[in-house]
Structure formats: C-alpha cells, structure tokens
Design a protein around this motif. Structure first.
Motif, mmCIF file in Angstrom:
data_model
loop_
_atom_site.group_PDB
_atom_site.id
_atom_site.type_symbol
_atom_site.label_atom_id
_atom_site.label_comp_id
_atom_site.label_asym_id
_atom_site.label_seq_id
_atom_site.Cartn_x
_atom_site.Cartn_y
_atom_site.Cartn_z
ATOM 1 N N PHE A 130 0.811 -1.217 0.000
ATOM 2 C CA PHE A 130 0.000 0.000 0.000
ATOM 3 C C PHE A 130 0.851 1.277 0.000
ATOM 4 C CE2 PHE A 130 -2.809 -3.212 1.892
ATOM 5 C CZ PHE A 130 -3.907 -3.068 1.066
ATOM 6 N N PHE A 131 2.163 1.121 0.171
ATOM 7 C CA PHE A 131 3.108 2.234 0.148
ATOM 8 C C PHE A 131 2.764 3.279 1.201
ATOM 9 C CE2 PHE A 131 6.165 4.982 -2.239
ATOM 10 C CZ PHE A 131 7.140 4.022 -2.352
ATOM 11 N N ARG A 132 2.570 2.794 2.430
ATOM 12 C CA ARG A 132 2.285 3.694 3.538
ATOM 13 C C ARG A 132 2.602 2.971 4.842
ATOM 14 N NH1 ARG A 132 -4.023 4.807 3.505
ATOM 15 N NH2 ARG A 132 -3.337 6.256 5.119
ATOM 16 N N TYR A 133 2.652 3.722 5.931
ATOM 17 C CA TYR A 133 2.879 3.131 7.245
ATOM 18 C C TYR A 133 1.608 2.434 7.731
ATOM 19 C CZ TYR A 133 7.266 5.681 7.603
ATOM 20 O OH TYR A 133 8.527 6.150 7.392
ATOM 21 N N ASN A 134 1.794 1.310 8.441
ATOM 22 C CA ASN A 134 0.647 0.627 9.041
ATOM 23 C C ASN A 134 1.071 -0.066 10.324
ATOM 24 O OD1 ASN A 134 2.072 -1.623 8.268
ATOM 25 N ND2 ASN A 134 0.389 -2.593 7.168
ATOM 26 N N ASN A 135 0.108 -0.630 11.016
ATOM 27 C CA ASN A 135 0.363 -1.399 12.228
ATOM 28 C C ASN A 135 0.401 -2.886 11.902
ATOM 29 O OD1 ASN A 135 -1.470 1.003 13.915
ATOM 30 N ND2 ASN A 135 0.520 0.371 14.690
ATOM 31 N N ILE A 136 1.459 -3.549 12.371
ATOM 32 C CA ILE A 136 1.509 -5.008 12.328
ATOM 33 C C ILE A 136 0.892 -5.503 13.630
ATOM 34 C CG2 ILE A 136 3.011 -7.022 12.253
ATOM 35 C CD1 ILE A 136 5.010 -5.325 10.689
ATOM 36 N N ILE A 137 -0.163 -6.294 13.540
ATOM 37 C CA ILE A 137 -0.933 -6.642 14.727
ATOM 38 C C ILE A 137 -0.092 -7.395 15.763
ATOM 39 C CG2 ILE A 137 -1.827 -8.791 13.736
ATOM 40 C CD1 ILE A 137 -3.813 -6.289 15.908
ATOM 41 N N ARG A 138 0.796 -8.280 15.305
ATOM 42 C CA ARG A 138 1.671 -9.022 16.209
ATOM 43 C C ARG A 138 3.050 -9.148 15.582
ATOM 44 N NH1 ARG A 138 -2.220 -8.451 18.922
ATOM 45 N NH2 ARG A 138 -3.424 -9.976 20.128
ATOM 46 N N SER A 139 4.086 -8.998 16.395
ATOM 47 C CA SER A 139 5.453 -9.218 15.955
ATOM 48 C C SER A 139 6.206 -9.893 17.088
ATOM 49 C CB SER A 139 6.126 -7.887 15.591
ATOM 50 O OG SER A 139 7.487 -8.087 15.280
ATOM 51 N N ARG A 140 7.046 -10.871 16.753
ATOM 52 C CA ARG A 140 7.818 -11.544 17.788
ATOM 53 C C ARG A 140 9.194 -11.890 17.247
ATOM 54 N NH1 ARG A 140 3.953 -16.949 17.949
ATOM 55 N NH2 ARG A 140 4.680 -17.912 15.998
ATOM 56 N N ALA A 141 10.174 -11.862 18.122
ATOM 57 C CA ALA A 141 11.549 -12.173 17.754
ATOM 58 C C ALA A 141 12.203 -12.892 18.923
ATOM 59 C CB ALA A 141 12.321 -10.915 17.398
ATOM 60 N N LYS A 142 13.005 -13.883 18.611
ATOM 61 C CA LYS A 142 13.767 -14.590 19.620
ATOM 62 C C LYS A 142 15.114 -14.969 19.026
ATOM 63 C CE LYS A 142 11.544 -18.963 18.405
ATOM 64 N NZ LYS A 142 10.741 -20.117 18.903
ATOM 65 N N GLY A 143 16.088 -15.152 19.883
ATOM 66 C CA GLY A 143 17.399 -15.498 19.362
ATOM 67 C C GLY A 143 18.451 -15.485 20.445
ATOM 68 N N VAL A 144 19.699 -15.422 19.998
ATOM 69 C CA VAL A 144 20.825 -15.445 20.929
ATOM 70 C C VAL A 144 21.926 -14.537 20.389
ATOM 71 C CG1 VAL A 144 21.848 -17.459 19.797
ATOM 72 C CG2 VAL A 144 22.434 -16.943 22.175
ATOM 73 N N GLU A 145 22.586 -13.846 21.289
ATOM 74 C CA GLU A 145 23.757 -13.043 20.963
ATOM 75 C C GLU A 145 24.945 -13.591 21.757
ATOM 76 O OE1 GLU A 145 22.566 -9.154 22.173
ATOM 77 O OE2 GLU A 145 21.721 -8.646 20.209
ATOM 78 N N SER A 146 26.090 -13.703 21.117
ATOM 79 C CA SER A 146 27.282 -14.214 21.801
ATOM 80 C C SER A 146 28.496 -13.400 21.364
ATOM 81 C CB SER A 146 27.495 -15.691 21.487
ATOM 82 O OG SER A 146 27.653 -15.899 20.088
ATOM 83 N N PHE A 147 29.513 -13.398 22.196
ATOM 84 C CA PHE A 147 30.731 -12.661 21.867
ATOM 85 C C PHE A 147 31.933 -13.351 22.494
ATOM 86 C CE2 PHE A 147 30.215 -11.090 26.133
ATOM 87 C CZ PHE A 147 31.504 -10.796 26.556
ATOM 88 N N ILE A 148 33.104 -13.071 21.931
ATOM 89 C CA ILE A 148 34.372 -13.501 22.510
ATOM 90 C C ILE A 148 35.381 -12.390 22.278
ATOM 91 C CG2 ILE A 148 35.021 -14.751 20.397
ATOM 92 C CD1 ILE A 148 36.551 -16.704 22.251
#
Length: 254
Positions: A130-148
């Motif tokens: 639609f080339f416009r801003y809208n609301n996404i009714i649900r969004s979810r994210a999961k994951g892992v971050e690691s460093f050394i």
C-alpha cells in the motif's frame, strides 16, 4: 513536536517521567527496577516497567536476567505525511533476556552469550504493497547473541560477536505468522585493534550478514554480504589526532 507537509502544520505534545531503584541485597547481587509513564496528547498515558538482576557468583563470572516493557507513539510523519496513516496505534512491547559473561586468564579472555525474546503489538512498519505506514498486529523475535574477546597483549585486541534472530509477524486478518522482511537471521561482526608502534593505531572491522527476504510477501531473496573496513589513527602532538577510515574495502554490493 511539530510537522508540516507544506500545507497545514501538525502539532502534538509528548511528555514522560522515569524513576529507578538500585538495590544490592548481597555483595554479589545487584537488583534494578524502573518505572516510566508516558503521556501523549492523542494516546493518553501509558505506564511501563523494567527489572533486571545481576549475580556475580565469583569475580570472573556474571549472570544476568532482565525484563522490559516499551511504549512508542507514532511520529507526526508516520501519521500525517503523504505516506502516513492518522489511525495508527502506538507500539507496545515486552522483552525478556538471560545471559552470562565469563573472563579467564586474568581478563585476557572474555566470552558470553545472551538469549532473548521480544513480543510487540501494533508494531509500526512501512507497507510496500500500500506504500504507507501501518500497524503489524503481532510481531515476535527470539534469538541469541554471543561474543568472545581476546587481549593477548596491551597492544593487540580481537573481538567477534555472532547474532541469531528468528523474527516473524502476523498482519491484521492473517491466521499465520510470516518472516519479517530485510532481517538476516545470522550476522557476524569481528574487529581487530593493534597499537602498531609508538602511538599509531591500526584496526579492521568485518561484518557478515546472511540472506534475507524482500518484496511483497517475501517473494524476493536478497543475497547475504560481507563488508570490510580498515582504519588508522596517528597522534599529532599532545592535543590532536589524525584519524582515517575506509568503508567497504572490497566494494561489495549489498
């Protein structure tokens, strides 16, 4: 804040207050709690809370846990510009994370990892159909971050971090979740810093991202990419430093 599309200006009022308490019930434990209230002229008042705990069972080990809530009202541009929607609703989010950090060899070696999960209601995004801003009714994210991180000497340090993110969304009226667009699941960042001689410093950074999806409904697959950058700094007397950086040394398309 104020916004104008060249015709009629739009004005809103947005204020907030924040309080935080830090408690150390034991020498190895730190607890932090926070509360915030946001008051928006159009969307009313919203209270959010956060809390985290840090436990140091030994001097070289840190264990963390955190919970947070978020509230974000649409900007005036997202509401009233040519691409805006005046019926947008504010984002509301909750996040959880748990991780650890360990150091060895008198601090010369450090590593750690954090698992996280975030859920967002009414996430504001740009709709390519639609080339416009809208609301996404649900969004979810999961994951892992690691460093050394490795510091074999006072002159040399190396660091690498890896992130895995599984992010998906469910649009209004849809029954199933689909992957978010333009968000690579895997990313790797590495850097090296070397105090070559005297006070001359050299460094390099490498960023690698995996493939991701784009286009309507994720119909286009975008290739991953690798970006290399180099940098150097040279002191000019006691008060000045000459610094230079070259980005994307390999001239990669991405």
């Amino acid at each position: 804040s104020r916004f104008s599309d060249g015709f009629a200006p739009a004005i809103t009022r947005y204020s907030g207050a924040y309080a935080q308490a830090i408690v150390e019930p034991a020498e190895q434990v730190t607890l932090t709690a926070g509360a915030r209230i946001d008051d928006h002229k159009s969307y009313g008042s919203k209270a959010t809370f956060s809390a985290n705990a840090v436990w140091r069972p030994m001097a070289s080990t840190i264990i963390r846990a955190a919970y947070g809530e978020g509230f974000k009202a649409p900007t005036l541009y997202q509401l009233f510009s040519f691409f805006g929607d005046p019926n947008l609703q504010p984002e509301v989010a909750k996040s959880y994370e748990f991780g650890f950090e360990q150091s060895l060899l008198n601090g010369q070696l450090r590593f750690g990892a954090t698992a996280f999960q975030r859920r967002t209601n009414n996430m504001i995004d740009f709709d390519l159909f639609f080339f416009r801003y809208n609301n996404i009714i649900r969004s979810r994210a999961k994951g892992v971050e690691s460093f050394i991180e490795l510091r074999p000497s006072d002159r040399l340090s190396l660091r690498a971090s890896y992130t895995y993110v599984d992010s998906e969304k469910r649009e209004f009226g849809a029954a199933a979740y689909v992957p978010h667009l333009r968000r690579p699941a895997h990313s790797l960042n590495a850097s090296i810093d070397w105090n070559a001689f005297d006070k001359v410093k050299l460094g390099a950074d490498l960023r690698i991202a995996s493939d991701s999806l784009d286009g309507f409904g994720g119909s286009v697959r975008m290739d991953g990419y690798a970006l290399l950058g180099v940098r150097a700094s040279v002191p000019l007397g006691e008060a000045f430093e000459l610094y230079g950086r070259v980005e994307n040394v390999g001239d990669a398309d991405y």
